[in-house]
Scaffold this motif. Structure first.
Motif, PDB file in Angstrom:
ATOM      1  N   THR A   1       0.807  -1.212   0.000  1.00 15.00           N
ATOM      2  CA  THR A   1       0.000   0.000   0.000  1.00 15.00           C
ATOM      3  C   THR A   1       0.846   1.270   0.000  1.00 15.00           C
ATOM      4  OG1 THR A   1      -1.777  -1.150   1.143  1.00 15.00           O
ATOM      5  CG2 THR A   1      -1.797   1.238   1.284  1.00 15.00           C
ATOM      6  N   ASP A   2       1.779   1.375   0.942  1.00 16.71           N
ATOM      7  CA  ASP A   2       2.582   2.598   1.062  1.00 16.71           C
ATOM      8  C   ASP A   2       3.408   2.860  -0.196  1.00 16.71           C
ATOM      9  OD1 ASP A   2       1.541   2.941   3.580  1.00 16.71           O
ATOM     10  OD2 ASP A   2       3.315   2.196   4.626  1.00 16.71           O
ATOM     11  N   GLU A   3       3.988   1.813  -0.749  1.00 15.64           N
ATOM     12  CA  GLU A   3       4.813   1.971  -1.950  1.00 15.64           C
ATOM     13  C   GLU A   3       3.965   2.417  -3.139  1.00 15.64           C
ATOM     14  OE1 GLU A   3       7.450  -0.789  -4.996  1.00 15.64           O
ATOM     15  OE2 GLU A   3       7.096  -1.526  -2.967  1.00 15.64           O
TER      16      GLU A   3
ATOM     17  N   ALA B   1       2.916   6.116  -2.678  1.00  7.87           N
ATOM     18  CA  ALA B   1       4.019   7.057  -2.847  1.00  7.87           C
ATOM     19  C   ALA B   1       4.521   7.115  -4.290  1.00  7.87           C
ATOM     20  CB  ALA B   1       5.162   6.680  -1.917  1.00  7.87           C
TER      21      ALA B   1
END
Length: 177
Positions: free
Chosen positions: A126-128, A131
């Protein structure tokens, strides 16, 4: 005389199509398709029959183009997802014009469900994913059907290109449900 709103909508659709084709390397410097028969070419959809199939086809995405002053993003997303289903594509997204900005700065909106399906198909955490492609979250109250994610058309072009490189067109088992 043509309806001025229809003309504005058609111009926005054409600008999106041209931008994506150029960003994805599908046209030469004059905007002519390198391979006119390539199924990866981004095209404005011809309406056939009673079921709308969206404004632009950028497989595996159907894009609903919006050039309006007043946003209705959750409603537009539902419309785009319905039109994607009619067209037989797994993903429906909305591209809204930002007044006074370049085409690349248009806002691409997707439902949380669509965002998650794309992310999983790309095999990204999710974070990757958030971003790398500049996604931001819009939460509208407690009704999760009104929540969505947004990025620019510039970043979305990278999503389309990367998706096509990682998941061959017509292959995604997870995306087509």
């Amino acid at each position: 005389m043509a309806n001025p709103n229809k003309v504005k909508g058609t111009q926005w659709e054409s600008a999106i199509r041209d931008y994506l084709n150029s960003s994805l390397g599908l046209v030469d410097e004059r905007g002519k398709f390198l391979d006119p028969m390539d199924g990866a070419n981004v095209r404005r959809a011809a309406q056939e029959g009673s079921k709308d199939v969206g404004d632009i086809h950028a497989a595996p995405f159907v894009l609903e183009a919006k050039n309006t002053a007043t946003p209705a993003v959750p409603t537009w997303i539902r419309q785009a997802e319905t039109e994607a289903e009619h067209a037989g594509f797994p993903f429906g997204v909305v591209v809204r014009k930002v007044r006074g900005s370049a085409v690349a700065m248009g806002r691409v909106h997707v439902s949380v469900r669509t965002w998650t399906r794309i992310r999983l198909d790309l095999g990204m955490p999710t974070d990757e994913f958030a971003a790398l492609y500049g996604w931001s979250v819009s939460l509208r109250g407690l009704d999760t059907s009104r929540w969505y994610l947004t990025t620019t058309l510039r970043d979305f072009a990278h999503v389309v290109g990367d998706y096509r490189r990682i998941v061959p067109l017509g292959v995604s088992a997870r995306a087509v449900r």
